[in-house]
Design a protein around this motif. Structure first.
Motif, PDB file in Angstrom:
ATOM      1  N   SER A 171      -0.212   0.608  11.370  1.00 21.64           N
ATOM      2  CA  SER A 171      -0.951   0.693  10.174  1.00 21.64           C
ATOM      3  C   SER A 171      -0.465   1.211   9.102  1.00 21.64           C
ATOM      4  N   PRO A 173      -1.350   2.886   5.679  1.00 26.65           N
ATOM      5  CA  PRO A 173      -2.385   3.845   4.983  1.00 26.65           C
ATOM      6  C   PRO A 173      -2.735   3.043   3.652  1.00 26.65           C
ATOM      7  N   THR A 266      -8.637  -2.797  13.500  1.00 28.09           N
ATOM      8  CA  THR A 266      -9.425  -1.876  13.464  1.00 28.09           C
ATOM      9  C   THR A 266      -8.796  -0.774  14.245  1.00 28.09           C
ATOM     10  N   ARG A 287      -6.848   7.053  10.514  1.00 29.99           N
ATOM     11  CA  ARG A 287      -7.072   6.356   9.142  1.00 29.99           C
ATOM     12  C   ARG A 287      -7.703   7.076   8.215  1.00 29.99           C
ATOM     13  N   ARG A 290      -5.217   9.653   7.072  1.00 28.42           N
ATOM     14  CA  ARG A 290      -4.225   9.221   6.062  1.00 28.42           C
ATOM     15  C   ARG A 290      -4.888   9.094   4.682  1.00 28.42           C
ATOM     16  N   GLU A 291      -6.197   9.025   4.615  1.00 24.30           N
ATOM     17  CA  GLU A 291      -6.599   8.677   3.302  1.00 24.30           C
ATOM     18  C   GLU A 291      -6.780  10.089   2.503  1.00 24.30           C
TER      19      GLU A 291
END
Length: 372
Positions: A171, A173, A266, A287, A290-291
């Motif tokens: 994934s 980010p 997802t 997720r 990582r934001e």
């Protein structure tokens, strides 16, 4: 009919892959210095390439791919990226992402330029980029490599000259993707696996003849790039490759949504822990982390806990003060609820990684299980 299998490594992979796609011996690429366990002597005639999965979250498997599937993927990628070009090879050639670069290069008739050195570095990439002779240039990276290049001025200047920068393997980010786009990098996010000959969905949209459906929340992929199945594992092949409505599909085990135009993934459906009786999706925790500022590399795993059964534990290389650590953990709680809050957010000098560049989640899970 059958064909012979050759175990190949390093610089020999391009030549042997070219031969395999043209009908020569099938190949099983191996990491430098590694010896595959019980490599097959022969495979069915349709099989041109055998790819051993990394086993980062599950048992290792051997994926059998035909020349038709690999070349269909190469054609779809070339069309989606705006035409052929010269590739920088920055990924290991015993993983599907690196093999994709070789297959696309072979199909285009343009040799790739390899990043030299035992480990990927910004200097190594810059040197490789400056050896490109074609005006159209392309590269495939994993997110950690992209972050390395964005942090280096000369590498970033070279990266801005690329027709497309394909990023996949895990994934990506959103904060890292936004940073690349803001810096003028033509970023394309890829989704796929060894079982689909590599990436078949770019920026949420299927490429070439790829078909998408979601069944009970699970992403299924179909089309000409699908693998033959798993070598010597008919049970797993039957479980993961299924027939529906006259089409063959690969069940990815990823969760997602499909609106008929765009796919949103997802995370792994089986990547869930139970904390105090509440299901927590580790991908969702990762997720959100990582934001947060500086945490684009955060990796989340499950750890045993006497009170709750299991808890999330996060790792990063970012040097956080107590306030930054608390703020990141609080952000997870606000977004996903208290059970999803990491019990610990630990800083390591370096995250353990597989040769492909993906985080070694097994190693981190072992570390989390040993820590108090």
């Amino acid at each position: 009919m059958t064909r012979r299998v050759e175990v190949v490594r390093g610089g020999a992979v391009l030549l042997r892959l070219r031969d395999a796609l043209a009908g020569g011996p099938a190949i099983l690429p191996a990491a430098p210095g590694a010896e595959p366990l019980d490599p097959p002597a022969e495979v069915e005639q349709r099989v041109a390439l055998i790819v051993e999965t990394s086993g980062s979250t599950g048992r290792p498997k051997r994926v059998a791919l035909s020349a038709d599937a690999l070349l269909a993927n190469a054609a779809a990628s070339t069309s989606a990226l705006g035409g052929p070009g010269q590739w920088v090879l920055a990924l290991p050639t015993h993983y599907i992402a690196g093999l994709n670069v070789l297959a696309r290069s072979f199909a285009a008739g343009i040799d790739p330029v390899a990043v030299e050195g035992e480990h990927f570095t910004a200097d190594g990439f810059t040197a490789a980029a400056r050896r490109i002779v074609q005006p159209e240039r392309l590269v495939a990276l994993v997110p950690a490599q992209l972050a390395t290049l964005l942090d280096d001025r000369e590498a970033l200047n070279e990266l801005r000259r690329f027709q497309a920068v394909l990023v996949g393997g895990q994934s990506t980010p959103a904060a890292l993707a936004d940073r690349a786009l803001d810096a003028g990098v033509r970023l394309v996010r890829s989704y796929g696996s060894s079982e689909t000959s590599g990436g078949v969905v770019y920026d949420g949209r299927p490429v070439g003849g790829t078909a998408v459906r979601v069944e009970d929340g699970e992403v299924w992929l179909g089309g000409p790039s699908l693998a033959e199945g798993y070598l010597d594992d008919p049970g797993l092949t039957a479980e993961r490759f299924v027939e529906r409505d006259g089409k063959r599909w690969f069940r990815t085990a990823d969760g997602g949504t499909w609106d008929g135009d765009r796919l949103t993934v997802t995370g792994r459906r089986d990547d869930v822990l139970i904390s105090g009786g509440v299901k927590v999706a580790l991908a969702a925790v990762e997720r959100v982390l990582r934001e947060q500022p500086g945490l684009h590399d955060a990796v989340v795993v499950a750890a045993p806990d006497e009170r709750w059964g299991q808890v999330p534990v996060a790792y990063t290389v970012a040097r956080l003060d107590d306030a930054g650590r608390a703020a990141a953990i609080a952000a997870v709680g606000e977004a996903l609820g208290a059970p999803a809050r990491p019990a610990r957010l630990e800083t390591l000098d370096a995250l353990p990684a597989l040769p492909s560049g993906k985080p070694d989640r097994r190693a981190l899970t072992g570390l989390a299980s040993r820590e108090p």
